[in-house]
Design an enzyme around this catalytic site. Structure first.
Site, PDB file in Angstrom:
ATOM      1  N   ARG A  37      21.230  43.676 -21.572  1.00 19.10           N
ATOM      2  CA  ARG A  37      22.670  44.315 -21.190  1.00 19.10           C
ATOM      3  C   ARG A  37      23.158  45.796 -20.731  1.00 19.10           C
ATOM      4  NH1 ARG A  37      21.581  41.216 -16.725  1.00 19.10           N
ATOM      5  NH2 ARG A  37      21.139  39.082 -17.563  1.00 19.10           N
ATOM      6  N   HIS A  67      10.346  45.285 -22.987  1.00 19.65           N
ATOM      7  CA  HIS A  67      10.957  45.108 -21.953  1.00 19.65           C
ATOM      8  C   HIS A  67      11.807  46.383 -21.764  1.00 19.65           C
ATOM      9  CE1 HIS A  67      12.423  43.642 -18.328  1.00 19.65           C
ATOM     10  NE2 HIS A  67      11.822  43.256 -17.518  1.00 19.65           N
ATOM     11  N   TYR A  70      18.092  45.793 -18.457  1.00 17.62           N
ATOM     12  CA  TYR A  70      17.841  45.316 -16.864  1.00 17.62           C
ATOM     13  C   TYR A  70      18.853  46.705 -16.552  1.00 17.62           C
ATOM     14  CZ  TYR A  70      15.719  40.814 -17.110  1.00 17.62           C
ATOM     15  OH  TYR A  70      15.286  39.326 -17.859  1.00 17.62           O
ATOM     16  N   HIS A 107      11.663  48.121 -14.516  1.00 14.54           N
ATOM     17  CA  HIS A 107      11.824  47.073 -12.765  1.00 14.54           C
ATOM     18  C   HIS A 107      12.251  48.197 -12.804  1.00 14.54           C
ATOM     19  CE1 HIS A 107      13.918  42.688 -14.254  1.00 14.54           C
ATOM     20  NE2 HIS A 107      12.715  42.915 -15.210  1.00 14.54           N
ATOM     21  N   GLU A 142       6.918  47.043 -13.188  1.00 13.56           N
ATOM     22  CA  GLU A 142       6.633  45.735 -12.567  1.00 13.56           C
ATOM     23  C   GLU A 142       7.348  45.311 -11.233  1.00 13.56           C
ATOM     24  OE1 GLU A 142       9.211  42.973 -15.332  1.00 13.56           O
ATOM     25  OE2 GLU A 142       9.241  41.312 -13.985  1.00 13.56           O
ATOM     26  N   ASP A 176       4.540  39.864 -12.359  1.00 18.75           N
ATOM     27  CA  ASP A 176       5.388  39.020 -12.373  1.00 18.75           C
ATOM     28  C   ASP A 176       4.842  37.658 -11.277  1.00 18.75           C
ATOM     29  OD1 ASP A 176       7.522  36.907 -12.559  1.00 18.75           O
ATOM     30  OD2 ASP A 176       8.444  37.899 -13.840  1.00 18.75           O
ATOM     31  N   HIS A 179       8.173  36.954  -8.940  1.00 12.85           N
ATOM     32  CA  HIS A 179       8.235  37.844  -8.774  1.00 12.85           C
ATOM     33  C   HIS A 179       7.918  37.609  -7.356  1.00 12.85           C
ATOM     34  CE1 HIS A 179      10.840  39.166 -12.326  1.00 12.85           C
ATOM     35  NE2 HIS A 179      11.236  38.525 -11.909  1.00 12.85           N
ATOM     36  N   HIS A 211       3.906  38.531 -15.937  1.00 11.80           N
ATOM     37  CA  HIS A 211       4.810  37.459 -16.526  1.00 11.80           C
ATOM     38  C   HIS A 211       4.585  35.938 -16.222  1.00 11.80           C
ATOM     39  CE1 HIS A 211       8.271  40.960 -17.473  1.00 11.80           C
ATOM     40  NE2 HIS A 211       7.042  40.956 -18.193  1.00 11.80           N
ATOM     41  N   ASP A 224      14.091  35.321  -7.305  1.00 11.17           N
ATOM     42  CA  ASP A 224      14.311  35.447  -8.548  1.00 11.17           C
ATOM     43  C   ASP A 224      15.166  34.567  -9.725  1.00 11.17           C
ATOM     44  OD1 ASP A 224      13.493  36.841 -10.355  1.00 11.17           O
ATOM     45  OD2 ASP A 224      14.026  38.482 -10.863  1.00 11.17           O
ATOM     46  N   HIS A 226      13.679  32.662 -12.245  1.00 12.47           N
ATOM     47  CA  HIS A 226      11.808  31.779 -12.994  1.00 12.47           C
ATOM     48  C   HIS A 226      13.050  30.161 -13.201  1.00 12.47           C
ATOM     49  CE1 HIS A 226      11.531  36.020 -15.021  1.00 12.47           C
ATOM     50  NE2 HIS A 226      12.036  35.969 -13.834  1.00 12.47           N
ATOM     51  N   GLU A 256       8.782  34.207 -19.437  1.00 10.90           N
ATOM     52  CA  GLU A 256       9.809  34.492 -19.212  1.00 10.90           C
ATOM     53  C   GLU A 256      10.795  32.932 -18.656  1.00 10.90           C
ATOM     54  OE1 GLU A 256       9.462  38.243 -16.367  1.00 10.90           O
ATOM     55  OE2 GLU A 256      10.207  39.122 -18.196  1.00 10.90           O
TER      56      GLU A 256
HETATM   57 ZN    ZN Z   1      12.622  37.779 -12.960  1.00  9.18          ZN
HETATM   58 FE    FE Z   2      11.684  41.842 -16.499  1.00 10.60          FE
HETATM   59 FE    FE Z   3       9.505  39.180 -15.232  1.00 15.00          FE
END
Ligand code: ZN
Ligand code: FE
Ligand code: FE
Length: 281
Positions: A37, A67, A70, A107, A142, A176, A179, A211, A224, A226, A256
């Site tokens: 975050r 990664h 976000y 991302h 991604e 992903d 995604h 992913h 989105d 998961h 993930e």
């Molecule tokens: Zn996602």
């Molecule tokens: Fe991601």
């Molecule tokens: Fe991902």
């Protein structure tokens, strides 16, 4: 050997991540370079990284997939958010050189109403500012679900970014499964066509990691959310085809999925078994 693993907490350092990966039966893993975050990153301890690298070498394991946070948004409409993105990205690339030759996935960003074209240009600006000749890391864009104003909702948008990056040999793509499914690519009934389309638009040589996530929602839902492997709308049989696909089977697969350690251990061993590997004691 199948390259598979989950996200692992980086809070206790590199050696702890390596040991946790072994505990889960993983041969690769993902980790956040800093709090997902946002926020600042802890200093790297050379002796800690050294122990991790020695462990990984001893096991003969391959690339790991870091990664980015976000909150990193290269195409925010706010200058200070874009500035944080550039700073964090550069710092993370410097940090990645402690583990040379691995992957750093991010991302692409959300254009928040500025428009796709502006977003793509700002993402390319970030990459052109931060990538450098001597780096050994490959940066992965991604594929995104297309939630809100996310860039990367289709292969063409990723291709448009790649076309604008000067050091594009430093770039790859992470696909992903949740995604792309949410983005409208039918990997359940038309996996072959989706792989061909990826090859036509981006080029399979760019595809560096998967992913591997099921999705709570339907094809083209752009949500989105998961799900655990086999518990969502993609479903177990589709994942068996995905892990066996000749263009995909050698890539690192990163889970993930919403899970705890026991859940990831189970998913990793299920997928290994489906891949044709039995757990060695
Ligand atoms: Zn996602
Ligand atoms: Fe991601
Ligand atoms: Fe991902």
């Amino acid at each position: 050997m199948m390259k598979i693993g989950s996200h692992i907490s980086s809070a206790k350092g590199y050696e702890a991540m390596g040991k946790q990966a072994l505990k889960l039966g993983a041969s690769t893993f993902a980790f956040f370079t800093r709090n997902p975050r946002g926020g600042s990153a802890k200093a790297v301890s050379e002796s800690d990284v050294g122990k991790f690298l020695a462990l990984w070498k001893e096991k003969g394991y391959g690339k790991i997939v870091a990664h980015a946070p976000y909150t990193l948004n290269a195409c925010s409409d706010k200058a200070e958010v874009r500035r944080f993105a550039h700073e964090a990205f550069s710092e993370d690339l410097a940090r990645m050189e402690y583990t040379p030759g691995n992957y750093y996935n991010f991302h692409p960003g959300s254009h928040v109403g500025q428009g796709v074209e502006t977003g793509i240009r700002q993402i390319a600006d970030l990459l052109n500012e931060c990538l450098y000749e001597e780096m050994t890391t490959t940066v992965l864009l991604e594929t995104m679900a297309g939630k809100g104003s996310e860039i990367g909702r289709n292969f063409e948008e990723l291709r448009a970014i790649l076309d604008k990056v000067r050091l594009s040999e430093k770039m790859g793509v992470c696909l992903d499964t949740c995604h792309v499914w949410d983005g409208g690519y039918d990997i359940v009934n038309r996996l072959e066509e989706v792989v061909e389309e990826f090859d036509r638009v981006i080029g399979l040589k760019r595809l560096k990691a998967i992913h591997i996530n099921d999705s709570m929602n339907g094809l083209g839902s752009h949500k989105d959310r998961h799900a655990r492997i086999g518990e969502g709308q993609i479903g177990w049989e589709a994942f068996v085809r995905i892990i066996h696909h000749p263009a995909l089977r050698e890539l690192p697969f990163i889970l993930e999925t919403p899970n705890d350690d026991a859940g990831w251990m189970k998913e990793i061993s299920m997928l290994r078994e489906a891949y044709g590997e039995t757990k060695k004691e």
